[in-house]
Enzyme design. Structure first.
Site, short mmCIF file in Angstrom:
data_model
loop_
_atom_site.label_atom_id
_atom_site.label_comp_id
_atom_site.label_asym_id
_atom_site.label_seq_id
_atom_site.Cartn_x
_atom_site.Cartn_y
_atom_site.Cartn_z
N ASP A 1 -22.24 39.42 -60.93
CA ASP A 1 -20.25 39.50 -60.77
C ASP A 1 -19.71 39.50 -62.02
OD1 ASP A 1 -21.30 37.64 -59.88
OD2 ASP A 1 -19.98 37.06 -58.56
N ASP B 1 -24.60 35.85 -63.54
CA ASP B 1 -24.76 36.19 -62.93
C ASP B 1 -24.23 37.73 -63.01
OD1 ASP B 1 -25.54 33.93 -61.82
OD2 ASP B 1 -23.56 32.90 -61.02
N ASP C 1 -27.60 24.41 -62.15
CA ASP C 1 -26.97 24.08 -62.97
C ASP C 1 -26.17 22.75 -63.04
OD1 ASP C 1 -25.11 24.56 -60.79
OD2 ASP C 1 -23.60 26.60 -61.31
N ASP D 1 -35.51 39.10 -59.29
CA ASP D 1 -36.22 38.55 -57.37
C ASP D 1 -36.06 39.60 -56.75
OD1 ASP D 1 -37.22 36.79 -59.56
OD2 ASP D 1 -36.72 34.68 -57.68
#
Length: 496
Positions: A150, A148, A241, A93
């Site tokens: 990281d 994600d 989530d 995005d």
């Protein structure tokens, strides 16, 4: 006496709610310890048999991740799983130059035979939830792993998680987060401390007794049919989530938590990034309490005890509001205690609730020794870490309480993602990170005022009473002074 009565009632309610939460943590500790005595022999896929290897889609939701994108893609490319049963979706995005650099990197990986697709959107409707939902619509996998930007899963990650889906009732397998920069600073140490407690005591303690747990947004894998059956991803809360996790479990899907599978990740190294993350998590928790309260209460599929644990789970972030109330009112209470002698018995009873701190101390020790080991040296280190963690956690209580109130009151806000840094040592600098929020939050000003306020609380210990002072609350006010002072000055320093 009306004002004093109001203060006493509000203070007492907040103290009792904190004590209830502490008792729930103690119950989770009991569950955690008893779970270690179980010998589980769950059915598992034999991934050595090509006939049993299911198709897996890995989804990587990203947004403007200049500093970690290359590391993420190179790491995911090392996942050891049959290539004909694996696809990777980069759900991008981004609105900056990383769109082009990511596309170029993906093109290079495609040349190696890796099935990796670059999926972009023209808008960010639903934010992360919207990206995951859009990717799911075209995903080829029977199972959907999510990371994600990281996170750095080990190459055998799928081989250690996918086999558990042999049980058709399991909808999610979640793994424990690791911390590649745990010892970078005091800030990263306290974040690791809090997350370690969640990923040991809470996740194991709940999961071992069939209570609600949550997919943690990353480092887990979903059965695709579970996502669809639960109503798919929704972007009406900041913690999509937690939302989908509860909807899935209310539909009788089982979750499997793997404490022994660690997925390394990077913790925020600057306080503004930690503040953004804390705000999103705490507001999202309150939003989900609003959304799920009656669904949990009315459910006929779950036991009363699971309902209680579920509601306390959804109210986790609201504990910050109770802590702030107790902290702010503790100074007026100090003066009330010494002004009204007839309340002596009340204050004697209330002193019992210091047990909340003792309970937390015991619970978190089990988490700490599980990671660092036993022994007097580690125990002494734990004592210091516990009080540093509690002080700074209380220092975040104003910031987090505002997030909680916004969540409970239904105030909507955009999904502000946490800036990533790719920083592992003190030699690395975060100062030039282009994604760091430059504007100082208004909350910081009030955190500075609260630092002064709790300094006054320490001074008050010397001047109240007729017997040369009252030092019962002095350690509490010292921790609050240190915690709010740390958050205040660290926030100012991060903008210099």
């Amino acid at each position: 006496m009306i004002l004093e009565t109001i203060i006493i009632v509000i203070y007492s309610i907040a103290i009792l709610l904190i004590f209830m939460y502490a008792l729930a943590q103690l119950n989770l500790l009991y569950n955690y310890i008893s779970s270690k005595r179980k010998d589980e022999s769950a059915p598992k896929f034999n991934l050595g048999n090509p006939e049993e290897v299911p198709f897996v889609t890995i989804q990587l939701p990203v947004y403007n991740e200049m500093y970690v994108m290359e590391r993420l893609l190179d790491n995911i490319a090392k996942i050891d799983y049959p290539q004909d049963k694996l696809e990777i979706q980069v759900l991008d995005d981004s609105t900056d130059e990383t769109v082009a650099t990511t596309a170029a990197h993906i093109a290079e990986l495609q040349k190696t035979g890796l099935d990796i697709q670059h999926i972009t959107r023209t808008n960010r409707v639903g934010f992360k939830a919207g990206a995951l939902k859009e990717g799911l619509a075209i995903a080829k996998g029977e199972f959907i792993a999510i990371f994600d930007s990281d996170f750095l899963p080990t190459s055998d990650w799928l081989k250690r998680t996918v086999p558990f889906f042999k049980d058709d009732a399991i909808g999610v397998v979640q793994t424990r987060w690791g911390h590649i920069n745990r010892n970078y600073s005091i800030l990263t140490k306290i974040q690791a401390f809090a997350l370690d407690a969640h990923f040991t005591l809470e996740q194991v303690g709940r999961n071992s007794k069939g209570h609600f747990i949550n997919f943690n947004g990353t480092a887990g894998i979903w059965r695709k049919t579970c996502i669809i059956d639960a109503g798919n991803w929704e972007g009406d809360t900041l913690t999509e989530d937690l939302d989908l996790s509860y909807r899935a479990q209310l539909n009788n899907w089982k979750f499997k938590y793997l404490e022994d599978v660690e997925t390394p990740a990077e913790l925020p190294v600057v306080i503004s990034a930690a503040r953004s993350q804390q705000f999103r998590w705490n507001k999202g928790g309150a939003e989900n309490f609003r959304k799920m309260l009656w669904r949990v209460i009315k459910s006929k599929n779950i036991s009363p005890k699971t309902k209680i644990h579920g509601l306390l789970h959804l109210l986790n972030s609201t504990m910050f509001l109770n802590i702030l109330i107790v902290a702010v009112l503790s100074i007026p209470m100090l003066y009330i205690k010494n002004e009204y002698a007839h309340l002596k018995d009340y204050f004697l009873v209330m002193s019992f609730f210091v047990m909340s701190t003792v309970i937390f101390f015991i619970c978190y020790w089990f988490m700490y020794k599980n990671i660092y080991g036993k022994g007097i040296k580690n125990f002494l280190s734990y004592i210091g870490m516990f009080f540093v963690f509690f002080s700074i956690a209380m220092g975040f209580s104003l910031h987090n309480s505002i997030a909680v109130l916004e969540g409970h009151l239904g105030k909507k806000s955009a999904f502000i993602r946490t800036p990533k840094f790719n920083i592992n040592s003190l030699k690395d600098s975060w100062k030039n990170n282009k994604y760091i929020k430059k504007k100082l939050s208004t909350n910081v000003f009030f955190e500075g005022l609260l630092t002064i306020y709790f300094g006054f609380g320490m001074y008050s210990a010397f001047v109240v009473g007729d017997q040369g002072g009252d030092f019962g609350l002095f350690p509490f006010h010292l921790m609050l002074f240190a915690g709010f002072g740390y958050v205040f000055f660290k926030s100012l320093a991060s903008k210099v």
